[in-house]
Motif scaffolding. Sequence first.
Motif, PDB file in Angstrom:
ATOM      1  N   UNK A  81       0.772  -1.289   0.077  1.00 55.22           N
ATOM      2  CA  UNK A  81       0.079   0.014   0.001  1.00 55.22           C
ATOM      3  C   UNK A  81       0.861   1.168   0.049  1.00 55.22           C
ATOM      4  N   UNK A  82       1.807   1.159   0.805  1.00 52.75           N
ATOM      5  CA  UNK A  82       2.786   2.401   0.654  1.00 52.75           C
ATOM      6  C   UNK A  82       3.406   2.691  -0.702  1.00 52.75           C
ATOM      7  N   UNK A  83       3.689   1.683  -1.387  1.00 48.86           N
ATOM      8  CA  UNK A  83       4.251   1.807  -2.598  1.00 48.86           C
ATOM      9  C   UNK A  83       3.428   2.262  -3.670  1.00 48.86           C
ATOM     10  N   UNK A  84       2.147   1.651  -3.388  1.00 49.54           N
ATOM     11  CA  UNK A  84       1.027   2.219  -4.346  1.00 49.54           C
ATOM     12  C   UNK A  84       0.740   3.787  -4.027  1.00 49.54           C
ATOM     13  N   UNK A  85       0.876   4.145  -2.682  1.00 51.32           N
ATOM     14  CA  UNK A  85       0.573   5.382  -2.550  1.00 51.32           C
ATOM     15  C   UNK A  85       1.750   6.583  -2.887  1.00 51.32           C
ATOM     16  N   UNK A  86       2.740   6.077  -3.154  1.00 53.43           N
ATOM     17  CA  UNK A  86       4.031   6.855  -3.201  1.00 53.43           C
ATOM     18  C   UNK A  86       3.847   6.962  -4.890  1.00 53.43           C
ATOM     19  N   UNK A 122      -4.736  -2.293 -10.623  1.00 55.55           N
ATOM     20  CA  UNK A 122      -3.790  -3.129 -10.300  1.00 55.55           C
ATOM     21  C   UNK A 122      -3.832  -3.379  -8.543  1.00 55.55           C
ATOM     22  N   UNK A 123      -3.968  -2.109  -7.985  1.00 58.69           N
ATOM     23  CA  UNK A 123      -3.989  -2.386  -6.541  1.00 58.69           C
ATOM     24  C   UNK A 123      -5.277  -3.066  -6.165  1.00 58.69           C
ATOM     25  N   UNK A 124      -6.315  -2.675  -6.822  1.00 57.78           N
ATOM     26  CA  UNK A 124      -7.627  -3.594  -6.344  1.00 57.78           C
ATOM     27  C   UNK A 124      -7.365  -5.025  -6.445  1.00 57.78           C
ATOM     28  N   UNK A 125      -6.815  -5.345  -7.600  1.00 51.63           N
ATOM     29  CA  UNK A 125      -6.651  -6.712  -7.866  1.00 51.63           C
ATOM     30  C   UNK A 125      -5.411  -7.528  -7.257  1.00 51.63           C
ATOM     31  N   UNK A 126      -4.289  -6.908  -7.055  1.00 53.63           N
ATOM     32  CA  UNK A 126      -3.092  -7.395  -6.360  1.00 53.63           C
ATOM     33  C   UNK A 126      -2.771  -7.098  -5.077  1.00 53.63           C
ATOM     34  N   UNK A 127      -3.232  -5.994  -4.659  1.00 58.97           N
ATOM     35  CA  UNK A 127      -2.759  -5.509  -3.222  1.00 58.97           C
ATOM     36  C   UNK A 127      -3.880  -5.576  -2.274  1.00 58.97           C
ATOM     37  N   UNK A 128      -5.278  -5.501  -2.913  1.00 60.65           N
ATOM     38  CA  UNK A 128      -6.363  -5.446  -2.144  1.00 60.65           C
ATOM     39  C   UNK A 128      -6.861  -4.298  -1.615  1.00 60.65           C
TER      40      UNK A 128
END
Length: 127
Positions: free
Chosen positions: A19-24, A108-114
């Motif tokens: 989540x931190x990576x996606x946020x950055x 991608x976030x929804x599919x892989x990170x949740x």
Amino acid sequence: MALFRFKTRNPNRDRETDAGRMQRLRQVLDEIHDEIENEKNGLRNRYDKVTADAAFSQQALEDDRVDAGMSSKIDELTEAMIRYTKRLASLDGQIGFVTELRERIEQFSQANVGEGASVNPVAAEQG
């Protein structure tokens, strides 16, 4: 037996890291988007000024209120308008590209990170 002594990472820690990576990544894309928008707004203002100058200059030339040198100024203004138009189109393309990237990141976030990827990891730690 040594076989049973290995540890696995905590899944919550993995989700927070992801989540931190996606946020950055979102933040960087937002900054790039803002840079492009700022350039576009400044260029649009210059384009509007050049367009008005060209129109007034052309009218003055047609009304014989200026010398023949005004024709070259009108040509320069016309060339500037053409360059600005091309640059504005390029910036629109860049904005579209960044917007598409942002949408792909969300998918991608929804599919892989949740669901945890949509939450700000700092806020999640504080809450």
